[in-house]
Scaffold this active site. Sequence first.
Site, PDB file in Angstrom:
ATOM      1  CG  HIS A  17       1.783  15.134   2.550  1.00  0.00           C
ATOM      2  ND1 HIS A  17       1.798  13.830   2.979  1.00  0.00           N
ATOM      3  CD2 HIS A  17       0.473  15.437   2.329  1.00  0.00           C
ATOM      4  CE1 HIS A  17       0.563  13.352   3.014  1.00  0.00           C
ATOM      5  NE2 HIS A  17      -0.259  14.309   2.619  1.00  0.00           N
ATOM      6  CE  LYS A  41     -11.110   9.772   9.757  1.00  0.00           C
ATOM      7  NZ  LYS A  41     -10.663  10.517   8.589  1.00  0.00           N
ATOM      8  CB  SER A 128      -1.072   8.918   3.276  1.00  0.00           C
ATOM      9  OG  SER A 128      -0.427  10.161   3.329  1.00  0.00           O
TER      10      SER A 128
END
Length: 158
Positions: A17, A41, A128
């Site tokens: 990232h 989430k 991730s």
Amino acid sequence: MITALVPGSFDPPTKGHLDVVERCAALFDEVIVSVVHNPSKSPLFTADERIALLEECTRGWDNVRVASFQGLLVDFAREVGATTMVKGLRAVTDFEFEIQMSQMNRHLSGDVVSLFVATKPEYAYLSSSLVKEVARLGGSVDALVPEPVAAALKERLV
Ligand code: PNS
């Protein structure tokens, strides 16, 4: 003045990232790392925690700031006056979903332009989800995430 959004979940931010953010910092006047906050989430790190980690990791770039958004990315883009959004591509498999999202964003807002940055080859396998799995199972993630993220993972997963 071109403001580019680098949107994502960043749960947690990885070196992949940050490579994309670094590229964008060199290309655009302003970069807003845009952290999605999706109340349905349950991420490992809250939006505030992800923002704090990203702020720490991007401190060296004066034209980069971090913000979170809820709802549609195109609405957030309109709110902050951005029409450019940048995502990293690791492989063809990313492209399939990313192009779908970019077309949907274009459908929702004709102003929006999606750009893609190829990630550094050494981060092509990085995600991730895998970072969390490796950390959870006791493996070292020191080469995969910035130091503050490695420390946060150790603390969260003990
Ligand atoms: O890091 P990710 O998970 O690839 O990021 C995905 C993200 C946050 C960019 C995407 O899920 C998103 O834009 N979410 C906001 C909701 C939205 O705008 N959906 C419609 C566009 S497809």
